[in-house]
Write an enzyme that holds these catalytic residues in place. Structure first.
Site, PDB file in Angstrom:
ATOM      1  N   THR A 180      40.556  50.728  42.882  1.00 54.69           N
ATOM      2  CA  THR A 180      40.900  51.432  44.117  1.00 54.69           C
ATOM      3  C   THR A 180      42.379  51.776  44.212  1.00 54.69           C
ATOM      4  OG1 THR A 180      39.109  50.355  45.270  1.00 54.69           O
ATOM      5  CG2 THR A 180      40.896  51.128  46.636  1.00 54.69           C
ATOM      6  N   THR A 224      39.781  45.018  41.796  1.00 43.29           N
ATOM      7  CA  THR A 224      39.842  43.625  42.253  1.00 43.29           C
ATOM      8  C   THR A 224      38.699  42.759  41.708  1.00 43.29           C
ATOM      9  OG1 THR A 224      38.643  44.273  44.246  1.00 43.29           O
ATOM     10  CG2 THR A 224      41.034  44.128  44.425  1.00 43.29           C
ATOM     11  N   ASP A 225      37.531  43.395  41.463  1.00 42.04           N
ATOM     12  CA  ASP A 225      36.332  42.574  41.195  1.00 42.04           C
ATOM     13  C   ASP A 225      36.494  41.603  40.022  1.00 42.04           C
ATOM     14  OD1 ASP A 225      35.292  44.090  43.206  1.00 42.04           O
ATOM     15  OD2 ASP A 225      33.575  44.856  42.086  1.00 42.04           O
ATOM     16  N   LYS A 280      38.857  35.947  43.603  1.00 39.29           N
ATOM     17  CA  LYS A 280      38.598  36.844  44.742  1.00 39.29           C
ATOM     18  C   LYS A 280      37.590  36.115  45.631  1.00 39.29           C
ATOM     19  CE  LYS A 280      36.929  41.458  45.898  1.00 39.29           C
ATOM     20  NZ  LYS A 280      36.505  42.779  45.438  1.00 39.29           N
TER      21      LYS A 280
HETATM   22  N1  DGL Z   1      34.555  47.690  42.106  1.00 38.16           N
HETATM   23  C1  DGL Z   1      35.937  47.674  42.279  1.00 38.16           C
HETATM   24  C2  DGL Z   1      36.718  47.303  41.038  1.00 38.16           C
HETATM   25  O1  DGL Z   1      36.896  46.154  40.788  1.00 38.16           O
HETATM   26  C3  DGL Z   1      36.510  48.914  42.861  1.00 38.16           C
HETATM   27  C4  DGL Z   1      37.384  48.624  43.964  1.00 38.16           C
HETATM   28  C5  DGL Z   1      38.587  47.759  43.652  1.00 38.16           C
HETATM   29  O2  DGL Z   1      39.605  48.203  43.136  1.00 38.16           O
HETATM   30  O3  DGL Z   1      38.488  46.610  43.958  1.00 38.16           O
HETATM   31  O4  DGL Z   1      37.170  48.133  40.283  1.00 38.16           O
END
Ligand code: DGL
Length: 409
Positions: free
Chosen positions: A83, A158-159, A236
């Site tokens: 993101t 983040t995931d 997380k």
């Molecule tokens: N699914 C997420 C990812 O880890 C997208 C949003 C984010 O950046 O957390 O890429």
């Protein structure tokens, strides 16, 4: 043809008898925009365009590097997606993933307040799509930069950030410059976005004397403080809150306040020892979450395909007694089973109940207070770079601050 174009594709546009080559950016009812090689965006009225030919599809290999001159020490920014890498296209109002480093910097004008930045996007993926080979490619790029004593900031989804941060912690020993990872929970188009503060704080940390992998994220739901987590001690803990990341079984190694001043607690400083890159990783290591109802058949299939397994056991680190003979066969074969706990907080202790003692007799290795994903990346690193005996010996030893060998609480 142009309807199928995506931003980043290389194109040739015929406009009033002149040919322009460049990178396709966008097209609306009236205007087509392409980026020329010199970096300028060229807007052409559609009515005067006789053809747009696709030369090559967008590929990360074609990505131009970007840079921004500002105040403060130079920092290298490595984009991998997520993101935080999205930006608002002000022509269409759409939020898009930044496909070029210049787009990524364009979305972050504030950075010029604190640093001069060179940026490169080596991946543009959601972090759930990360593969172990991506960790190696990121590590190689980071190694190249920190060898030049340049702090690196990696932007990431983040995931699975805590997998990448721990993989990098193991793959790069004694970093000669800071390795900092950051991300955002809310995209930069939203007023509540955490992207700007996180990234600017991460850049400040990349200008410090940090000698380990640090992760910089919001500490609270306000824009007043960031935590700096050790790359091998975080999780997380919330799916959407801006303060989703927490250090587990240890304190954050520092904080960054709203004036971008860093307040260190306990952290590793650059120590002048030679930096070492380990550029291999085992694909034959798996991570299994034990659950009531797990069948022997599934366990066997999982075990067969791996040379090493990390189990996230229940409570103090247990799995059902039903698996003991399979576990023993597996470890008798020279393969490795490391035990962590699903509880996350606290440590594994296999000395308390009979189940645990039986597991020890069957050859499992208890991994103290190490997080399951950290144990998984560690065993993947160990089996990729060392023989089985060395890997087994090092798994429960503290290499990068990933475990406390003895807990006091
Ligand atoms: N699914 C997420 C990812 O880890 C997208 C949003 C984010 O950046 O957390 O890429």
């Amino acid at each position: 043809m142009s309807d199928a174009l995506e931003s980043g594709d290389k194109v040739e546009v015929q406009w009033k008898g002149t040919t322009f080559s460049g990178m396709f950016i966008s097209k609306d009812e009236k205007i087509t925009v392409i980026k020329l090689q010199n970096g300028y965006n060229l807007s052409l009225e559609n009515v005067s365009i006789s053809s747009i030919n696709l030369i090559s599809k967008y590929s990360p290999k074609n990505v131009v590097r970007g840079n921004m001159t500002g105040k403060g020490k130079h920092v290298f920014l490595l984009g991998t997606g997520g993101t935080i890498a999205s930006y608002v296209d002000y022509e269409t109002g759409a939020v898009k993933p930044a496909r070029t480093a210049q787009e990524m910097l364009y979305a972050q004008p504030d950075l010029a307040r604190v640093a001069s930045v060179d940026a490169e996007i080596i991946l543009n993926i959601l972090s759930e799509d990360m593969k172990k080979s991506d960790w190696i490619n990121i590590a190689k790029k980071v190694f190249e930069k920190i060898n030049q004593k340049e702090g690196v900031v990696i932007t990431h989804g983040t995931d699975t950030l805590s997998f990448t941060s721990s993989a990098l912690s193991f793959l790069i020993e004694n970093p000669e410059a800071p390795i900092v990872i950051t991300a955002s929970q809310r995209s930069p188009d939203r007023p509540s976005s955490d992207a700007f503060f996180n990234l600017t704080g991460a850049v400040k940390v990349a200008q410090s004397d940090l000698g380990e992998v640090g992760v910089v994220m919001h500490s609270s739901t306000s824009d007043d403080i960031l935590d700096i987590h050790s790359g091998v001690r975080l999780r997380k803990m919330h799916s959407s809150r801006r303060d989703a990341f927490k250090s587990v079984n240890s304190e954050p190694i520092g904080t960054v306040d709203g004036n971008l001043d860093i307040h260190w607690k306990k952290y590793e400083k650059v120590n002048g020892k030679p930096t070492k890159l380990y550029d291999k990783i085992s694909e034959k290591v798996g991570l299994l979450y034990f659950y009531p109802g797990l069948s022997e058949e599934i366990f066997n299939k999982f075990a067969e395909t791996n040379d090493g397994i990390i189990l996230a056991g229940t409570g103090l680190g247990h799995i059902s007694n039903r698996f003991l003979s399979q576990v023993k066969d597996y470890t008798d074969d020279g393969k490795i089973i490391g035990i962590t706990t699903q509880c996350l907080y606290g440590e594994v202790n296999l000395e308390v109940y009979t189940t645990g003692r039986n597991m020890l007799d069957a050859g499992v290795i208890p991994l103290h207070d190490m997080l399951p994903e950290v144990a998984y990346t560690k065993l993947s690193f160990l089996l990729g770079n060392f023989d089985h005996d060395t890997a087994r010996n090092l798994l429960a030893k503290n290499l990068r601050g990933e475990l406390s060998e003895r807990r006091t609480e």
